[in-house]
Scaffold this motif. Structure first.
Motif, PDB file in Angstrom:
ATOM      1  N   ASP A   1       4.949 -69.390-109.133  1.00 39.98           N
ATOM      2  CA  ASP A   1       5.776 -69.017-110.464  1.00 39.98           C
ATOM      3  C   ASP A   1       6.697 -70.010-110.904  1.00 39.98           C
ATOM      4  OD1 ASP A   1       6.746 -67.591-112.334  1.00 39.98           O
ATOM      5  OD2 ASP A   1       7.193 -65.859-111.143  1.00 39.98           O
ATOM      6  N   LEU A   2       6.242 -70.817-112.000  1.00 36.37           N
ATOM      7  CA  LEU A   2       7.250 -71.907-112.391  1.00 36.37           C
ATOM      8  C   LEU A   2       7.608 -71.535-113.974  1.00 36.37           C
ATOM      9  CD1 LEU A   2       4.705 -74.766-111.278  1.00 36.37           C
ATOM     10  CD2 LEU A   2       6.474 -73.657-109.879  1.00 36.37           C
ATOM     11  N   ASN A   3       8.740 -72.348-114.105  1.00 40.47           N
ATOM     12  CA  ASN A   3       9.371 -72.284-115.349  1.00 40.47           C
ATOM     13  C   ASN A   3       9.433 -73.788-115.663  1.00 40.47           C
ATOM     14  OD1 ASN A   3      10.570 -71.773-117.950  1.00 40.47           O
ATOM     15  ND2 ASN A   3      12.424 -71.300-117.121  1.00 40.47           N
ATOM     16  N   VAL A   4       8.747 -74.368-116.600  1.00 44.48           N
ATOM     17  CA  VAL A   4       8.506 -75.839-116.882  1.00 44.48           C
ATOM     18  C   VAL A   4       8.997 -76.418-118.283  1.00 44.48           C
ATOM     19  CG1 VAL A   4       6.863 -77.582-116.579  1.00 44.48           C
ATOM     20  CG2 VAL A   4       6.354 -75.538-115.498  1.00 44.48           C
TER      21      VAL A   4
ATOM     22  N   TYR B   1      10.226 -69.812-108.670  1.00 40.35           N
ATOM     23  CA  TYR B   1      10.552 -68.620-108.090  1.00 40.35           C
ATOM     24  C   TYR B   1       9.886 -67.908-106.942  1.00 40.35           C
ATOM     25  CZ  TYR B   1      12.529 -68.862-112.971  1.00 40.35           C
ATOM     26  OH  TYR B   1      12.892 -69.147-114.049  1.00 40.35           O
ATOM     27  N   ALA B   2      10.513 -67.404-105.913  1.00 38.71           N
ATOM     28  CA  ALA B   2       9.942 -67.187-104.526  1.00 38.71           C
ATOM     29  C   ALA B   2       9.292 -65.870-104.905  1.00 38.71           C
ATOM     30  CB  ALA B   2      10.963 -67.317-103.557  1.00 38.71           C
ATOM     31  N   TRP B   3       8.468 -65.449-104.283  1.00 36.74           N
ATOM     32  CA  TRP B   3       7.668 -64.067-103.971  1.00 36.74           C
ATOM     33  C   TRP B   3       7.372 -63.871-102.524  1.00 36.74           C
ATOM     34  CZ3 TRP B   3       6.533 -60.765-108.088  1.00 36.74           C
ATOM     35  CH2 TRP B   3       6.890 -61.275-109.267  1.00 36.74           C
ATOM     36  N   THR B   4       7.685 -62.356-102.078  1.00 34.24           N
ATOM     37  CA  THR B   4       7.163 -62.247-101.017  1.00 34.24           C
ATOM     38  C   THR B   4       6.338 -61.148-100.713  1.00 34.24           C
ATOM     39  OG1 THR B   4       9.744 -62.683-100.087  1.00 34.24           O
ATOM     40  CG2 THR B   4       8.365 -61.137 -98.619  1.00 34.24           C
ATOM     41  N   ARG B   5       5.232 -61.308 -99.864  1.00 31.46           N
ATOM     42  CA  ARG B   5       4.389 -60.405 -99.726  1.00 31.46           C
ATOM     43  C   ARG B   5       4.740 -59.013 -99.390  1.00 31.46           C
ATOM     44  NH1 ARG B   5      -0.520 -62.717-100.043  1.00 31.46           N
ATOM     45  NH2 ARG B   5      -0.725 -64.971 -99.552  1.00 31.46           N
ATOM     46  N   VAL B   6       4.271 -57.968-100.104  1.00 32.18           N
ATOM     47  CA  VAL B   6       4.291 -56.416 -99.489  1.00 32.18           C
ATOM     48  C   VAL B   6       3.809 -56.233 -98.409  1.00 32.18           C
ATOM     49  CG1 VAL B   6       3.762 -54.280-100.180  1.00 32.18           C
ATOM     50  CG2 VAL B   6       4.700 -55.770-102.132  1.00 32.18           C
ATOM     51  N   VAL B   7       4.407 -55.449 -97.382  1.00 31.62           N
ATOM     52  CA  VAL B   7       3.917 -54.969 -96.125  1.00 31.62           C
ATOM     53  C   VAL B   7       3.368 -53.673 -96.097  1.00 31.62           C
ATOM     54  CG1 VAL B   7       4.511 -54.663 -93.599  1.00 31.62           C
ATOM     55  CG2 VAL B   7       5.402 -56.689 -94.797  1.00 31.62           C
TER      56      VAL B   7
END
Length: 300
Positions: free
Chosen positions: A31-34, A104-110
């Protein structure tokens, strides 16, 4: 007296590029802002309105999205290098290109104790950044990669003091030997040319620099935030050989002991008022003395 066009550049700002890797049941997300900034032979566009040498900003935008598929995003620095080199090498009027990327970082849902293959929540304690500048042609071409992070909020409840400072007629601050130290760090670091070769692991280097910052912040008994920044920058350069310069900006997120004595309630460094402004802003540049400065790397 003559009036001249003293400088110019243009580009496409804040393109939100989201890339999914979907070739296996377990998907990946970037996920980027360029933002692109091009420099070159564009004076006529300003002086006479002649657009014949101007690559539309819409074309720059389309390239960003297409390159996310064509070239992939193995690292934010590698993606930015691909874009910058393309604009300089393949678009004749362009003499220099800068690509700025926020990641931007994302974390997997458990779910049921296991990471879900294609569902995430936004996460991460900081925004990862990269700025790549390419200018010139052939052997004279210069390439600079500046990585970084921002919105990186860190705090420790002790291990920091501030005393023996200069005072004048307007000084009201009381010295302290035990205070809360907190900041929302902005840091950028420049890599040398050895890191531009294919195969350099920008992700591992990023993790190592961040780890060096955190180790120094946590373990150094700080006499001032200035001292802490010096040790953070020095540790990053020593930890990652390819890092030659570190720039740090640290707003001092003040925490003031709240007066509970008026209520006959003891407060032994336990309850504070977090005051977000005004704030002290501490900045530092830490660099290897055997590597030339690179102003082009930092120009916007």
């Amino acid at each position: 007296m003559a009036v001249v066009l003293a400088g110019h550049q243009y580009g496409k700002a804040e393109n939100r590029v989201v890339r999914f890797q979907r070739d296996t049941p377990r998907h990946e997300i970037v996920d980027l802002n360029v933002t692109s900034t091009l420099r070159g032979d564009f004076a006529d566009a300003y002086l006479t309105g002649d657009q014949s040498k101007v690559l539309p900003t819409d074309s720059q935008k389309n390239t960003m999205y297409s390159y996310a598929k064509e070239k992939g995003v193995s690292s934010v620095e590698g993606y930015a290098l691909d874009l910058a080199r393309h604009f300089v090498d393949d678009v004749d009027p362009v003499h220099g290109a800068r690509i700025d990327v926020d990641s931007y970082a994302w974390t997997r849902v458990v779910v049921d104790g296991h990471d879900h293959d294609h569902t995430w929540t936004r996460s991460g304690s900081e925004v990862r950044t990269a700025a790549v500048t390419v200018a010139g042609e052939g052997e004279a071409q210069q390439t600079h990669v500046v990585a970084g992070l921002k919105d990186f909020t860190v705090l420790k409840s002790t291990g920091s003091e501030f005393k023996d400072f200069l005072t004048d007629a307007y000084t009201t601050l009381e010295p302290t030997e035990d205070r809360v130290m907190a900041t929302s760090l902005v840091a950028q670091w420049r890599y040398d040319a050895t890191c531009l070769a294919d195969g350099f692991d920008f992700d591992a280097a990023y993790d190592a620099v961040k780890r060096a910052f955190l180790t120094q912040f946590a373990t150094l008994h700080s006499f001032a935030l200035q001292q802490t920044l010096w040790h953070m920058g020095k540790a990053a350069i020593e930890e990652v050989p390819g890092v030659v310069e570190v720039r740090l900006a640290a707003p001092n997120k003040h925490h003031f002991l709240y007066d509970l004595a008026r209520f006959d309630v003891p407060n032994a460094g336990e309850v504070f008022h977090a005051d977000d402004r005004p704030y002290g802003l501490i900045q530092a540049v830490v660099a290897r003395d055997d590597v030339p400065a690179a102003p082009l790397a930092w120009e916007r």
